[in-house]
Scaffold this active site. Structure first.
Site, short mmCIF file in Angstrom:
data_model
loop_
_atom_site.label_atom_id
_atom_site.label_comp_id
_atom_site.label_asym_id
_atom_site.label_seq_id
_atom_site.Cartn_x
_atom_site.Cartn_y
_atom_site.Cartn_z
N HIS A 72 -3.44 5.85 19.60
CA HIS A 72 -3.07 7.20 19.14
C HIS A 72 -1.66 7.16 18.52
CE1 HIS A 72 -6.20 8.90 21.99
NE2 HIS A 72 -5.89 7.77 22.60
N SER B 118 10.12 0.64 -7.29
CA SER B 118 9.70 1.86 -7.98
C SER B 118 10.38 1.87 -9.34
CB SER B 118 10.13 3.06 -7.15
OG SER B 118 10.56 4.12 -7.97
#
Lengths: 504, 504, 504, 504
Positions: free
Chosen positions: A200, A326
């Protein structure tokens, strides 16, 4: 393909289009090479729409999955047919030879050209083969013998079984085994490398990094076996227009045996029963195995992707093919290789849906499977592209054992809660789950270690005194709490190394 | 469940709601039966939203797939655990007995009630079991021993493997075999019944109705074997919170063997490696096999559906459960049974998609598989509902052999074109495909039989003279042109009768 | 692209591969045309794997959807940016001009070549533009100005919005309107042509063939409007790396206005808010509209396909592009055009699934949408291919009014059951549904007309006597029982002709 | 429902099953309340298979989506029909009244019981209504008038349009607006709260937490509008068996107007043209809007889920309904609420697939849409369940601004790379992207801040000197680099508050 040597004075106006160029060369008696011979078929790969052929291609698969190779495989199936016709003296050996030679000359280009007139791809193939039979003795017999007793899907189903099987056996499954091997290698190196487990997204009991890889390696190993089974299950057919062997029955007394002989030439199994087509389940089974195998790899990719978060940093990749900056943020190290694998998985995810629908082919078949199946090779290429990308990433991926340890140490104060709860309970403490849970919450709020709070509680203390020395030791060094993770990881590695003949 | 006998004077005001009614009875010392004991859980099946439980249900599957049965199976897994703990002297036999007895008393209702407090279904189950341990000697040990070493998904995965496997073995696969048997029976009766073949909806070479059924029966037989394999592949686990057997390692020296012993009590196989969950591939494999098996049945349904068109009428069904009128057109005989099968297939068609996504469980697991898996039983119920409906339709479906023959006779003039073309070619006629095609078009336009046009052509006539007597006979009686259809059909029937132990 | 004129003496050894050929020409000062200039990119279209580019292509869409055109569109977006930078005096007009000229020279080929080094497609584009800026005054400013303030997806999202919108506006929607027009034309011709209605494949009350087409035309008309809306909703962005306009804020005080100006140059709308990417819903909305529009066309195809069954024959198509023979059954007239449409529909059916998953882009974006979106253009090509194929089929499809009438007459004895039941009930007969149903069954069994059985029943007779003359007339001529079908069909035609500016 | 008062002496043997109990009470003249009256329909909710009805239910939706409510809505449609028949004097007002009263008495239970005989649900409904018409004057007319002119799907399509529309208007859309409101509230509170942006999971330029929520809120707002449109587009029909209004034409001169009047009673729009069914696109449009709206919510859930990783901790939730412990790890705080939302999304993801297939309804309709559509309400319930769960999580979710700031500060050294690169370039530095990239890598390797390395470089220093004071300030405080994030976030909040009438 032979090219006549010599100088050709060529006017640049001939360059205006491929066809004109080809014509000029031909006028000079120059037989052009393949890439110019069918020059009207030339396109720039950047004039294409589907990224499969310019961005995500796997050149080694072209010999199975290009349209040219499809035509070649279909022609091979036609040859297998006439070989058996000749063996059974239904046509002369000479006719079979003529057809065989002619078949090797057929190109996709001519079949497409002929198809514009015949409106049928296999009739076009037959005409193309016939057109390559030279005007020699026996020509007439040979021309009339091409495709005898066959229906189109005898050829198409068999050719597809053949080329898909070979592509998997020669390229895709070996690629998968390489990936499996790379995972096993890292697994063995890191079978003892401590890492906090996460369920989880939250810290859970510890694992080892090798154990984590063993989880993916075991699942991928199983999928490789499933793919092999699915590939081996691919069947061909020579049972004619509706599956009754009607046409063959005109010529042979034992048409099922006749079918088996033809397919035997190619090493393909016949289906037990067909209509015009082989049972469609084998195709959707293979697609299922493909999507599901990619699912395992995408699962691994997702795991490694999140471990590269800057806040975690348990693994890392150098800048390069799979980690890029980027266009505006030069400092970025974006794990685009892993993202690409997950993206291709999303794209291929629903690819079994059309396959299930193909199971509903009306009466003795409808053609609504046709366009769908023509896209199957693309799916296999994308799959193999991802397998190769996963291999490349695996090779460049660096596990950061020290960082794993650092995070483990941050988690240790909490995760000790499981053995603590279990040992308290085993020593007779009734509400250990609630108590440990409450203390863990308090530990989180106050920032104090869980064990400190436990030790401060006199009631608990009396239970802890009952622990064995080993249990006490584990409490103070939770890194020992890895169960049999290293051994299990190693067993997995040995199992698959042996099964898939991988050298560890 | 025992009910104390006697008269209870009950005021009708007690009827205002289930709880009040239950309270009044209890006040009279009457232990209410199951359906009233948890009366607050009572709903009318028409207050439900999902049609699975009021319209498409299969009562025989409730004992595997209802939520009550799920709780029961999970409790059985908890019992298997403590049995092995006791066998290994880690707890007393008395504690295991107390837990075992308590586990049998647990109801879904209480676990849901407790879950509202614990916010966790398995913690709720553990608390429910503990609450049923009576206040006797050994209670403390037993309370503390419940669930020892287990994580929730040790219980959930194992319970699901157990109940799904049993549902398939006890109900669904037997239902499939019944359907297969019904198909084989009709197949044998009609193995010689002539029917025109149809490809692209257009008349093609002849088949037999038994041969058509053999096509579906063979494919269904294969899917039954695939379902069996998928069911046999279901695995359980007792490897703890992250799959390392950490918790078990606190108590036993051989946790993998310990796991095998617990699962052995239930007859479930352990997975070779797990995280908190078993490998998700086994679940999507079973769903794939389910959807694909339904695909075969839907394909059969589609075939029979179109054969019932009033213009075709080759099969028919009497009015009844699967053929109904319209609310405004009383004369209609709508084959709604077959349509329902195809509709359920459409609904279940994309059910593997969430399964593939479950393959990407983050790190040592995330919980995004949970809701998806809770709906798996519903899919199996809908599947079995369709299998049963297909069986009912099969039993009521009447093949109309005379009508099949009548349509075949209408087609015969055309379909003779295939053997004609092949025999012409085999006898040296070069362009038989084009010529026969042209004559067939002419036959269609003029309404004259193809053979009449052929015989009127002197050039063709010379080739026809070369035909053997048998070939000539076939030309004038195309019903002979069924190849080995009857034999192949019968072989299929015998093969599957033997394989699946079906009496023919 | 200009080619220098002249004679080049070329040795045939130069033909061995595209690159060598290109080099030789270049050595003679000949600037090669596009198809040879990047000759290393040349491939035969039969070396491709994806059928989109060799079998199902739409050449008119290449200028939007080829990779070359994608690069061109992205370069256009870069130009729009520098135009606004210049307009706002942030760079000189000269710099913008230099960039603009350079951008027009960029080819996909070079960007791919550069990408091999930069590992990033948009950085490669920027480098390619920069490399085309000539060594003149102002070069430095221009080089540094390319892409200023932009992030990659400012370019990618905007370029995609631009080219997809244009492709739909210029090609795909006009194609859809042509198809709609062709349907409306046939509709008007056959608005009165009687046909038996069919529900559940069984004969129901009568329709007209024009009414049937109106059903498809109305639905297609609506989908065209939905596609238009979806296309108009496509948005671009110039909000930078995480959508905050951070980079632009370095240079302009009003970055949202700045964004609007840049997009205004291209006629693209800005999104109200973005992360690194525009809201992904607009893409899945367009894919939904596409798949669903194809669903309408596939529904029409399925209808026409079954009407061509030999037992029905209510419509027909001549042999040709969309109706072909079989390779072994020369007489066949297989409606392969319609089958292809249904097959492409099956293939595209699940194409929204990856789109929905793209809605879950992690934090300010992950890249798992990338490969998925690169395949979107292929889906649009396949869709348009099917629209065009449907148009071609529509033009060749012949409704056979006489055959429709013949089948209607066979149905009439039954279908009169609806008005009979209704009029009996309206005249006070209580159990008309049951009675008519029973008599219809008897009619089917005995082969006697339903009305004959009705007239033989004295009880019913008294109710029938209450019918009006018009009602009596309808009973004896059920072809009148078409309600307002012709009028409704015509209204639909007029509505859409007006709405979509189609000439009827 | 009235219950006669009094004491009933009941023997406990009557408790063995609901039917017996009901019989005994009836024998004492006690009319049982609803929950016992149809006691044979009573089931425990834990005997159910589909979790929709016991685990993920939304009680407020039962009045629209339970089978009982479906029957009730269908009965209402039958009443609307007879009201208009009476208004037009085709039947007496008395007959309409009798039918209306009878219709209100119909239960799902009886219709299912009758359906076992009639094999048709709507015929069963008609019989059930008729059975409740009392034996009074006018009974005969009323009995014969029920359902006059209607076909089953006039009732089914209209009833579905009615109840689905109302469920969305009354419950689901209001729930969505509540969720939107909760997001807007947190957005406003945190519009300035600095958070590091993340693309590809890696740190990117800064955002604010309010801006992040604005991204989700804007997209959810748009989906709410799309859902509203889709709901408003739902149409009913009263055009009869094949859509031609044939049956109505027997009784009225203006059947289209007649249809509009009936639907007008219910406030439902008629479709422009139908077959036996309304155009199927409206249903798949609504399902698309539903899945896609859930996609936005699942995207938000995924974002918040990862922000709760222990290594990040930027948001948190208290233990409770949506954060639970583990059954063996008491310290865990598993965000199961968010996981459940993502899991339901996976389950509903492919729900448009059957909807697209429903677009291919053969000729004037086949029934293969029927089972599929019966499951639509379940999808809406699961959707609304997730909306409510998202609301509950939103209310409990705590943004940890300090932790966001702490992580931002760790990122700041890198993320300054974007403005640095842009300002260097704008000040004439040609290769700023490469240089900044190289320095950033060096910074990562050496652990030194990027700006420190920059300042150590004399060449760069001269460009930095050209920066404005504001730009210099930003370099040393990157938290200013949030562009217009807060303003944009606030604008989004105001826009949707106004549009959806939410109080901020």
């Amino acid at each position: 393909m032979a090219v006549t040597r010599g100088i050709v004075p060529i006017h640049t106006s001939a360059l205006k289009d491929p066809q004109t160029l080809a014509d000029v060369f031909r006028a000079h008696g120059v037989e052009l090479p393949g890439w110019l011979r069918n020059s009207k078929d030339l396109v720039s790969r950047f004039d294409l729409v589907s990224p499969t052929d310019f961005r995500y291609s796997v050149p080694e698969l072209d010999r199975y999955f290009s349209e040219e190779s499809f035509v070649r495989h279909k022609a091979r199936v036609e040859v297998a047919l006439v070989r058996v016709l000749a063996r059974r003296k239904l046509i002369s050996a000479r006719a079979a030879d003529l057809i065989s030679t002619a078949s090797r000359r057929v190109t996709a280009s001519e079949t497409y050209e002929i198809e514009e007139k015949t409106k049928h791809d296999i009739i076009a193939l037959v005409r193309a083969i016939q057109s390559h039979i030279p005007n020699v003795e026996g020509r007439e017999e040979a021309v009339a013998a091409v495709h005898r007793t066959a229906t189109s899907y005898d050829i198409v189903n068999t050719a597809n079984a053949l080329r898909i099987r070979n592509a998997f056996r020669q390229v895709i499954i070996p690629d998968l085994i390489k990936l499996e091997g790379a995972w096993l290698k890292t697994l063995m190196e890191h079978k003892e490398t401590l890492q906090v487990g996460r369920t989880h997204t939250q810290w859970a009991e510890p694992v080892t990094f090798g154990f984590v890889l063993a989880w993916y390696a075991d699942r991928l190993g199983r999928r490789i076996l499933q793919l092999r089974s699915a590939v081996n299950a691919l069947e061909g057919k020579f049972s004619g227009a509706v599956g009754t062997h009607g046409a063959a029955s005109l010529f042979v007394p034992d048409p099922a045996k006749f079918e088996a002989e033809i397919l035997g030439v190619l090493g393909v199994k016949p289906a037990r029963i067909t209509t015009q087509i082989v049972p469609p389940e084998q195709q959707v089974d293979l697609m299922h195995a493909t999507v599901s195998a990619l699912g395992v790899i995408a699962g691994w990719a997702q795991d490694m992707y999140h471990l590269q978060r800057p806040e975690i940093g348990e693994v890392g990749q150098p800048r390069g093919d799979d980690v890029s900056a980027s266009s505006t943020m030069p400092f970025k190290t974006n794990p685009v290789g892993l993202e690409n694998i997950m993206s291709v998985f999303k794209y291929l995810l629903p690819r079994t849906i059309p396959g299930y629908l193909n199971q509903l082919s009306l009466h003795q078949r409808d053609l609504t499977n046709s366009a769908v199946e023509r896209f199957d090779p693309e799916a296999f290429v994308l799959f193999d592209y991802s397998v190769r990308r996963a291999l490349r990433v695996t090779k460049s991926l660096k596990p950061h054992a020290a960082q794993m340890r650092a995070i483990f140490d941050r988690s240790a104060g909490q995760i000790i809660g499981e053995p603590l709860h279990l040992l308290l309970a085993a020593n007779g403490y009734q509400t250990s789950h609630e108590t440990v849970g409450r203390l863990a919450d308090k530990a989180r709020e106050t920032g104090r270690p869980l064990m400190e709070l436990v030790r401060a509680d006199p009631e608990l203390q009396q239970f802890i005194e009952r622990f064995t020395p080993g249990q006490i030791a584990l409490m103070s060094d939770p890194s020992r709490y890895i169960g049999i993770a290293p051994r299990k990881a190693e067993n997995i590695a040995r199992y698959w190394a042996n099964k898939l003949r991988i050298e560890l």
